[in-house]
Design a protein around this motif. Structure first.
Motif, PDB file in Angstrom:
ATOM      1  N   ASN A 201       0.838  -1.212   0.000  1.00  0.00           N
ATOM      2  CA  ASN A 201       0.000   0.000   0.000  1.00  0.00           C
ATOM      3  C   ASN A 201       0.863   1.247   0.000  1.00  0.00           C
ATOM      4  O   ASN A 201       0.588   2.226  -0.713  1.00  0.00           O
ATOM      5  N   GLY A 202       1.935   1.193   0.829  1.00  0.00           N
ATOM      6  CA  GLY A 202       2.857   2.338   0.911  1.00  0.00           C
ATOM      7  C   GLY A 202       3.467   2.599  -0.461  1.00  0.00           C
ATOM      8  O   GLY A 202       3.541   3.745  -0.933  1.00  0.00           O
TER       9      GLY A 202
ATOM     10  N   ALA B 101       0.974   4.095  -2.786  1.00  0.00           N
ATOM     11  CA  ALA B 101       0.647   5.487  -2.438  1.00  0.00           C
ATOM     12  C   ALA B 101       1.692   6.448  -3.003  1.00  0.00           C
ATOM     13  O   ALA B 101       1.424   7.628  -3.217  1.00  0.00           O
TER      14      ALA B 101
ATOM     15  N   ASP C 248       5.248   5.938   4.699  1.00  0.00           N
ATOM     16  CA  ASP C 248       5.539   6.216   3.286  1.00  0.00           C
ATOM     17  C   ASP C 248       5.554   7.720   3.063  1.00  0.00           C
ATOM     18  O   ASP C 248       5.309   8.499   3.980  1.00  0.00           O
TER      19      ASP C 248
ATOM     20  N   PHE D 246     -13.495  -1.172   0.994  1.00  0.00           N
ATOM     21  CA  PHE D 246     -13.250   0.256   0.773  1.00  0.00           C
ATOM     22  C   PHE D 246     -11.961   0.389  -0.031  1.00  0.00           C
ATOM     23  O   PHE D 246     -10.904  -0.089   0.378  1.00  0.00           O
ATOM     24  N   THR D 247     -12.074   1.029  -1.189  1.00  0.00           N
ATOM     25  CA  THR D 247     -10.867   1.237  -1.999  1.00  0.00           C
ATOM     26  C   THR D 247     -10.993   2.530  -2.797  1.00  0.00           C
ATOM     27  O   THR D 247     -12.099   2.956  -3.139  1.00  0.00           O
TER      28      THR D 247
ATOM     29  N   LYS E 172      -8.651   2.750  -5.262  1.00  0.00           N
ATOM     30  CA  LYS E 172      -7.814   2.400  -6.422  1.00  0.00           C
ATOM     31  C   LYS E 172      -8.675   1.809  -7.537  1.00  0.00           C
ATOM     32  O   LYS E 172      -9.683   1.145  -7.245  1.00  0.00           O
TER      33      LYS E 172
ATOM     34  N   GLY F 117     -10.049  -3.570  -1.981  1.00  0.00           N
ATOM     35  CA  GLY F 117     -10.489  -3.054  -0.679  1.00  0.00           C
ATOM     36  C   GLY F 117     -10.499  -4.120   0.402  1.00  0.00           C
ATOM     37  O   GLY F 117     -11.287  -4.058   1.341  1.00  0.00           O
TER      38      GLY F 117
ATOM     39  N   GLY G  19      -7.242  -5.599   1.567  1.00  0.00           N
ATOM     40  CA  GLY G  19      -5.946  -5.659   2.256  1.00  0.00           C
ATOM     41  C   GLY G  19      -5.999  -5.188   3.697  1.00  0.00           C
ATOM     42  O   GLY G  19      -5.671  -5.937   4.624  1.00  0.00           O
TER      43      GLY G  19
ATOM     44  N   SER H 256      -8.600  -4.454   5.596  1.00  0.00           N
ATOM     45  CA  SER H 256      -9.603  -5.103   6.458  1.00  0.00           C
ATOM     46  C   SER H 256      -9.072  -6.454   6.933  1.00  0.00           C
ATOM     47  O   SER H 256      -9.275  -6.847   8.081  1.00  0.00           O
TER      48      SER H 256
ATOM     49  N   ALA I  69       1.609   8.767   4.845  1.00  0.00           N
ATOM     50  CA  ALA I  69       0.878   8.215   5.995  1.00  0.00           C
ATOM     51  C   ALA I  69       1.739   7.160   6.677  1.00  0.00           C
ATOM     52  O   ALA I  69       2.679   6.638   6.089  1.00  0.00           O
TER      53      ALA I  69
ATOM     54  N   PHE J 239       1.209   3.582   8.929  1.00  0.00           N
ATOM     55  CA  PHE J 239       0.337   2.557   9.519  1.00  0.00           C
ATOM     56  C   PHE J 239       1.090   1.909  10.669  1.00  0.00           C
ATOM     57  O   PHE J 239       2.257   1.547  10.513  1.00  0.00           O
TER      58      PHE J 239
HETATM   59  P1  ADP Z   1      -6.868  -1.793  -1.819  1.00  0.00           P
HETATM   60  O1  ADP Z   1      -5.385  -1.611  -1.701  1.00  0.00           O
HETATM   61  O2  ADP Z   1      -7.281  -2.954  -2.641  1.00  0.00           O
HETATM   62  O3  ADP Z   1      -7.591  -0.521  -2.205  1.00  0.00           O
HETATM   63  P2  ADP Z   1      -6.738  -1.790   1.029  1.00  0.00           P
HETATM   64  O4  ADP Z   1      -7.704  -2.301   2.058  1.00  0.00           O
HETATM   65  O5  ADP Z   1      -5.364  -2.272   1.150  1.00  0.00           O
HETATM   66  O6  ADP Z   1      -7.375  -2.147  -0.354  1.00  0.00           O
HETATM   67  O7  ADP Z   1      -6.730  -0.230   1.141  1.00  0.00           O
HETATM   68  C1  ADP Z   1      -7.932   0.484   1.205  1.00  0.00           C
HETATM   69  C2  ADP Z   1      -7.725   1.930   0.845  1.00  0.00           C
HETATM   70  O8  ADP Z   1      -6.973   2.588   1.883  1.00  0.00           O
HETATM   71  C3  ADP Z   1      -6.910   2.172  -0.394  1.00  0.00           C
HETATM   72  O9  ADP Z   1      -7.713   2.100  -1.571  1.00  0.00           O
HETATM   73  C4  ADP Z   1      -6.385   3.587  -0.156  1.00  0.00           C
HETATM   74  O10 ADP Z   1      -7.373   4.548  -0.493  1.00  0.00           O
HETATM   75  C5  ADP Z   1      -6.210   3.639   1.361  1.00  0.00           C
HETATM   76  N1  ADP Z   1      -4.800   3.440   1.706  1.00  0.00           N
HETATM   77  C6  ADP Z   1      -4.242   2.288   2.084  1.00  0.00           C
HETATM   78  N2  ADP Z   1      -2.930   2.468   2.370  1.00  0.00           N
HETATM   79  C7  ADP Z   1      -2.668   3.760   2.126  1.00  0.00           C
HETATM   80  C8  ADP Z   1      -1.478   4.586   2.238  1.00  0.00           C
HETATM   81  N3  ADP Z   1      -0.298   4.085   2.608  1.00  0.00           N
HETATM   82  N4  ADP Z   1      -1.580   5.898   1.911  1.00  0.00           N
HETATM   83  C9  ADP Z   1      -2.759   6.422   1.514  1.00  0.00           C
HETATM   84  N5  ADP Z   1      -3.908   5.705   1.415  1.00  0.00           N
HETATM   85  C10 ADP Z   1      -3.858   4.394   1.718  1.00  0.00           C
END
Ligand code: ADP
Length: 614
Positions: free
Chosen positions: A510-511, A514, A542, A560-561, A563, A568, A570, A572, A595, A597
């Motif tokens: 995710n990082g 982003a 990141d 929730f996504t 992208k 949506g 990962g 959760s 951000a 985590f």
């Molecule tokens: P996906 O990656 O399939 O969208 P995730 O559950 O991993 O599903 O992430 C959900 C949403 O959280 C992402 O679509 C994004 O909007 C937000 N997100 C996750 N990680 C980051 C991050 N490092 N920086 C900004 N937004 C993030």
């Protein structure tokens, strides 16, 4: 038979009837001496009436002397039982007054029997016959005994005692009883004064002491009968209440079983029959242990002992899984609530038993679904890594191939340089090991094990290093630099190594995503570990666009996504995994950009019980 004999006999009969009735009541309720005292005073009043009739009809001085002496025995019984009755039944009348009356009456009885004639008369010289109410009655002629004043004094104390007791009852607010019983007591105590007046010759009437007490006896009898009627009503109410209780228990949706202090079943409802598969008659009177699996029986005895020491309404075996045993020997998961019920037969315990088999099945199903979902997310994560994995594997395989070809070429020549060939083979082994390691890690990650207890000691620093290695090519492809800041001597956490690696992998991917739109020189990931307050904390920072504040919580929600091709899942899944590890996961925005985590997990030793809360 003259009317005097008739009236006195009626009085006697009434007193004896009341005495017999309350004697029977006392026989049935021996713990309450009030009825016996009342019965004694009524018998004594009847006996006095008999003496009085005999005295009125006495023909000789000797006859009269004997009667006037022995009448003091029922008089003593009447006075003592009457005073004791008032003290016990009305809970009134001063104790010292009561004891003074008992003492005086006993002294009078003794003096009565050591005096020449009686306490009242020193001598009786003659019997006087006079007409009273149309009938001829006998009265004694003689000298009064000086000790007789003690008898008068005791009558005086009795009057004070009666007035005092009546006032107490009145002040307590029980006016009806004060008027009825108290009033008749005072009336009787005043009328009793005719005895000394007759002896002193002030008035000329036959003795009617037994008669004066009839009013008192009748009033008290009325009050007692009222109590008996009330008790009967109460008993009916109780019976009705018990019936209603039984009906409520019968209709209860959960199994209800009542157990006595010996652990024997005294009541079971329909639902209990259904839960355990026993008909009711096979449950009643049997030990409750029969409804427990054998392995739990000995522990249960201690539980029961503890409960009886401090009986309160509470769930049984709080926090523990409870099981019952059906008639067919199978086990049924249950939840049990216990309530103590205090009854006249001692303490009973009512157990409400809920069969939670269906809930348990649903929970297992939910866990299985969660597990499947987590696996799906893992597969999709690996899918995202597939390019770099392919690269990671292609590289050693290509190296192996070219090394093997080089070896083949060497072997064509006659003067084979064995050192060269050995080096080539070493290279092949190393590359092969590298490829094997990649495949091994990949298999671990894709492994779909059954949901399990978290019992591994996981070194998170090692986990971070492993994931960084696994993502090496991917990070290079994405032009992302990874920095690590790992705490020295980081304690282990309890958990599932692969699941925790999956969390790290998701956060790092995710990082990377982003930062995808940012200049490659700015794409940096920082992975840090530290420990504080019994927990290990890992953070992945990141330099991407960060998370809008209002979405901070939402990002952990399923599906929730933001992208285009995101699922949506990962975050959760990360949330579910960390929660299942009794930890906590959250996100923050960095001051400058991007951000972070974070997740916290309890460390081994502290962690087995600890839950990290907000
Ligand atoms: P996906 O990656 O399939 O969208 P995730 O559950 O991993 O599903 O992430 C959900 C949403 O959280 C992402 O679509 C994004 O909007 C937000 N997100 C996750 N990680 C980051 C991050 N490092 N920086 C900004 N937004 C993030």
């Amino acid at each position: 038979m003259n009317w005097i004999t008739v009236v006195w006999s009626i009085n006697m009969g009434a007193c004896l009837t009341l005495a017999a009735f309350y004697c029977v009541v006392w026989c049935k309720q021996r713990e309450n001496p009030v009825h016996l005292l009342f019965s004694c005073s009524a018998v004594a009043a009847a006996a006095i009436s008999v003496f009085e009739v005999e005295m009125m009809n006495a023909q000789t001085v000797e006859q009269y002397q004997s009667l006037v002496r022995w009448v003091h025995v029922p008089t003593w019984i009447l006075t003592v039982s009457f005073v004791a009755f008032i003290r016990l039944y009305l809970r009134a009348g001063r104790r010292w007054l009561a004891w003074s009356i008992y003492g005086l009456r006993t002294l009078i009885l003794i003096l009565n029997f050591i005096s020449p004639v009686s306490i009242n008369f020193r001598t009786i010289t003659d019997i006087n016959h006079f007409s009273w109410g149309g009938e001829i009655v006998s009265v004694p002629v003689g000298l009064p005994n000086l000790w007789g004043f003690i008898s008068s004094f005791s009558l005086f104390l009795l009057l004070i005692f009666s007035v005092d007791a009546t006032f107490t009852v009145w002040r307590r607010g029980d006016r009806r009883r004060a008027l009825l019983v108290g009033g008749s007591m005072i009336f009787g105590a005043i009328l009793a004064w005719h005895v000394p007046l007759v002896i002193w010759g002030v008035i000329e009437v036959p003795f009617f002491l037994g008669f004066t007490y009839t009013a008192v006896v009748a009033a008290m009898g009325y009050e007692l009968s009222d109590d008996v009627a009330r008790a009967a009503h109460l008993a009916r109410e109780l019976q009705f209440g018990e019936e209603r209780f039984r009906r409520v228990v019968e209709a209860a949706p959960s199994g209800m079983i009542m157990v006595n202090q010996d652990g024997r079943i005294t009541l079971a409802n329909l639902q209990a029959e259904k839960t355990f598969g026993y008909p009711r008659e096979e449950l009643l009177g049997r030990p409750i242990e029969m409804l427990l699996p054998e392995r739990l029986r000995s522990g249960y005895r201690d539980l029961r002992r503890d409960y009886l020491r401090d009986p309160q309404a509470r769930p049984m075996g709080a926090g523990r899984e409870l099981f019952g045993r059906r008639k067919d020997g199978s086990e049924v998961p249950v939840e049990i609530g216990l309530s103590p019920i205090h009854t006249s037969k001692g303490l009973l315990v009512l157990a409400s038993i809920v069969d939670i088999s269906e809930r348990k099945l649903a929970e297992l199903e939910a866990a299985r679904q969660r597990h499947d979902l987590a696996h799906l997310a893992r597969v999709s994560t690996v899918g995202e890594l597939s390019n770099s994995l392919a690269h990671e594997l292609t590289h050693p395989i290509t190296a192996i191939l070219s090394n093997a070809q080089a070896a083949q070429r060497f072997l064509v020549h006659d003067d084979v340089d064995l050192d060269e060939v050995r080096e080539i083979l070493n290279d092949i082994v190393t590359q092969d090991q590298r490829a094997g390691e990649v495949i091994h890690r990949l298999r671990l990650l894709l492994k779909k094990g059954e949901p399990q207890e978290y019992c591994d000691d996981v070194d998170l620093n090692e986990g971070i290093r492993d994931v960084v290695k696994l993502m090496r090519s991917d990070l290079i492809n994405r032009n992302v630099n990874v920095d690590t800041d790992l705490a020295q001597n980081l304690p282990a956490v309890i958990g599932d190594r692969v699941q925790l690696q999956q969390v790290l992998l998701n956060l790092m991917l995710n990082g990377c995503e982003a930062m995808a739109d940012y200049n490659s020189s700015e794409r940096r990931l920082l992975i840090a570990s530290q420990w504080e307050n019994g927990a290990v904390r890992v953070s992945v920072t990141d330099r991407g666009g960060g998370i809008p504040e209002e979405k901070m919580e939402q990002v952990f929600e399923r599906f929730f996504t933001t992208k285009k091709e995101g699922m949506g899942l990962g975050l959760s899944v990360c949330h579910t995994i960390i929660n299942a590890h009794r930890g906590k996961i959250w996100a923050t925005n960095n001051g400058g950009c991007g951000a972070t985590f974070h997740f916290c997990l309890p460390i081994v030793g502290v962690g087995k019980q600890a839950v990290i809360s907000d």
